[in-house]
Design a protein around this motif. Structure first.
Motif, PDB file in Angstrom:
ATOM      1  N   ALA A  14     -18.191  93.232  62.458  1.00  0.00           N
ATOM      2  CA  ALA A  14     -17.482  92.515  63.165  1.00  0.00           C
ATOM      3  C   ALA A  14     -18.176  91.039  63.515  1.00  0.00           C
ATOM      4  CB  ALA A  14     -17.555  93.104  64.664  1.00  0.00           C
ATOM      5  N   GLY A  15     -19.393  91.061  63.710  1.00  0.00           N
ATOM      6  CA  GLY A  15     -20.308  89.876  63.617  1.00  0.00           C
ATOM      7  C   GLY A  15     -19.960  88.680  62.716  1.00  0.00           C
ATOM      8  N   ALA A  16     -20.166  89.141  61.583  1.00  0.00           N
ATOM      9  CA  ALA A  16     -19.920  88.352  60.137  1.00  0.00           C
ATOM     10  C   ALA A  16     -18.453  87.889  60.124  1.00  0.00           C
ATOM     11  CB  ALA A  16     -20.197  89.043  58.950  1.00  0.00           C
ATOM     12  N   ILE A  17     -17.804  88.601  60.378  1.00  0.00           N
ATOM     13  CA  ILE A  17     -16.247  88.038  60.597  1.00  0.00           C
ATOM     14  C   ILE A  17     -15.774  87.164  61.570  1.00  0.00           C
ATOM     15  CG2 ILE A  17     -13.474  88.928  60.768  1.00  0.00           C
ATOM     16  CD1 ILE A  17     -14.443  91.420  59.269  1.00  0.00           C
ATOM     17  N   ALA A  18     -16.386  87.468  63.007  1.00  0.00           N
ATOM     18  CA  ALA A  18     -16.061  86.487  63.858  1.00  0.00           C
ATOM     19  C   ALA A  18     -16.833  85.255  63.609  1.00  0.00           C
ATOM     20  CB  ALA A  18     -16.847  86.950  65.172  1.00  0.00           C
ATOM     21  N   ALA A  19     -18.117  85.049  62.913  1.00  0.00           N
ATOM     22  CA  ALA A  19     -18.824  83.893  62.670  1.00  0.00           C
ATOM     23  C   ALA A  19     -18.039  83.121  61.462  1.00  0.00           C
ATOM     24  CB  ALA A  19     -20.108  84.206  62.177  1.00  0.00           C
ATOM     25  N   GLY A  20     -17.421  83.838  60.479  1.00  0.00           N
ATOM     26  CA  GLY A  20     -16.596  83.318  59.377  1.00  0.00           C
ATOM     27  C   GLY A  20     -15.352  82.644  60.046  1.00  0.00           C
ATOM     28  N   SER A  21     -14.754  83.370  60.754  1.00  0.00           N
ATOM     29  CA  SER A  21     -13.402  82.590  61.501  1.00  0.00           C
ATOM     30  C   SER A  21     -13.810  81.434  62.293  1.00  0.00           C
ATOM     31  CB  SER A  21     -12.791  83.806  62.396  1.00  0.00           C
ATOM     32  OG  SER A  21     -11.920  83.223  63.050  1.00  0.00           O
TER      33      SER A  21
END
Length: 418
Positions: A381-388
């Motif tokens: 969840a954190g990696a996807i949020a950071a990428g977004s």
């Protein structure tokens, strides 16, 4: 499309029958769990190493012929394995050779069959066709796993391989009767559009597919989302098995219940995914992040009952995300590059598939089953949020000028920003 779906249901059931008994066969021959793992790796290695070549072959050769030949070859390998098992002639080296041959043929068969299914429907119905394929795959997995136990119990291990061989031959027999939905006029326009897309420097090399993939930001984003999910999430057959039999003090039967709920969630997710018309990478990321957060909560489950309530939406989110991602992957490239793009995807997805279980195993050794589920879900969840967030910061919003201030020089800038 109905005939193709029926053929794939039979084929998936046969494949899962074979996969269910394959490790048992290796254990019967060698008594070594390491040898069982080796057989899986040998079969997976070709997808990791030569999927690009398989994808290029699909772009070069007639699709129906390619799929029919590859299915027939896989059937022959399954029949050969069944015969050797039944006559007592099977040993580990022979089994490894047959596994390697299966892996090599699959590098051509997988993209050929995936794209052949898309040819049977109108372009706007491709997302639904992919959703139907996901539904068939999950249903075949349920049926094949159940039938494997029956076949081995009554007829022996060779029966599962023979049944898989028959399933491949059934698909081979159906393929000649399939007709693409396009009329001759549509095919003519498609060929002209493909020639325009190819340009004067077009060729059918492997390199072209790789270059296209690496220069396509949405495909790279899709690879990142799927990769982080594959390594730190999903793999529920491993993480939930340790959670159920460890902290939740369950047994194999209770884990079987969890696995059944996962399969049902996969079927529900496939039905929902089939309703997607134009899925995006953003949707894939949102669903993957949702699955990661559900995984965190699942890791904190105080009882098996709570876990069962969470497993269903986890499986639904995973399957809808997979269906949306597959749709993007199979429809984003131009027609003449789709086989090679799927070849690139086959290589990198196999790398994730091989890296995920060992990484999660080490994480569970260090943090335990609960810690691995919580940490892995937070990473996803954190990696996807950071990428977004990073993508939003790099995106320049268009500046709309008053009508009187818009000049010729402003138009290209606005078009570029849009």
């Amino acid at each position: 499309m109905r005939w193709w779906s029926l053929a794939n249901l039979v084929s998936n059931a046969g494949t899962w029958m074979q996969l269910t008994v394959q490790n048992l066969l290796v254990l019967e021959i060698t008594g070594s769990a390491a040898a069982a793992g080796l057989s899986v790796s040998v079969q997976a290695a070709p997808a990791l190493l030569i999927s690009l070549l398989g994808g290029a072959a699909v772009d070069r050769w007639p699709r129906r012929t390619t799929a029919a030949v590859s299915q027939a070859l896989l059937g022959l390998v399954a029949f050969a394995t069944a015969a050797l098992v039944a006559t007592g002639g099977m040993n580990l080296p022979v089994l490894l050779v047959l596994a390697a041959v299966t892996g090599v043929v699959a590098t051509v068969d997988s993209p050929a069959c995936a794209l052949l299914g898309n040819d049977l429907v109108r372009p706007e119905d491709v997302p639904s066709a992919i959703g139907v394929g996901s539904l068939v795959s999950n249903a075949g997995r349920l049926a094949g796993t159940a039938l494997a136990g029956v076949a081995v119990g009554f007829l022996g291990t060779a029966a599962a391989y023979a049944a898989n061989g028959l399933s491949f031959l059934f698909v081979t027999a159906v393929i000649p009767f399939l007709r693409p939905v396009h009329t001759a006029a549509v095919r003519s326009r498609t060929r002209q559009r493909t020639r325009d897309e190819r340009g004067p420097g077009h060729d059918l090399t492997v390199r072209q597919g790789l270059v296209f993939f690496l220069r396509r930001p949405r495909l790279l984003a899709l690879a990142g989302v799927t990769g982080i999910s594959a390594v730190f999430g999903r793999n529920y057959g491993l993480t939930l098995a340790v959670l159920v039999t460890g902290p939740l003090a369950g047994d194999a039967e209770q884990f079987g219940t969890v696995s059944t709920v996962l399969a049902v969630g996969g079927i529900v997710g496939a039905v929902l995914g089939a309703r997607l018309r134009r899925p995006s990478v953003r949707l894939v990321g949102l669903l993957a992040a949702t699955g990661g957060l559900l995984q965190v909560v699942a890791g904190l489950s105080p009882s098996l009952a709570v876990l069962l309530l969470l497993v269903l939406p986890m499986a639904v989110a995973e399957t809808v995300s997979d269906t949306a991602g597959t749709t993007v992957l199979q429809t984003d490239p131009p027609a003449h590059l789709r086989g090679r793009v799927l070849g690139v995807w086959g290589s990198i997805s196999k790398a994730w598939g091989l890296a995920g279980p060992p990484a999660l195993g080490l994480l569970m050794e260090w943090a335990g089953a609960r810690g691995a589920l919580v940490a892995g879900g937070l990473v996803v969840a954190g990696a996807i949020a950071a990428g977004s967030l990073l993508h939003r910061r790099r995106t320049v919003a268009p500046v709309l000028l008053p009508a009187g201030e818009r000049g010729p020089a402003a138009r290209p800038e606005l078009g570029t920003a849009a």
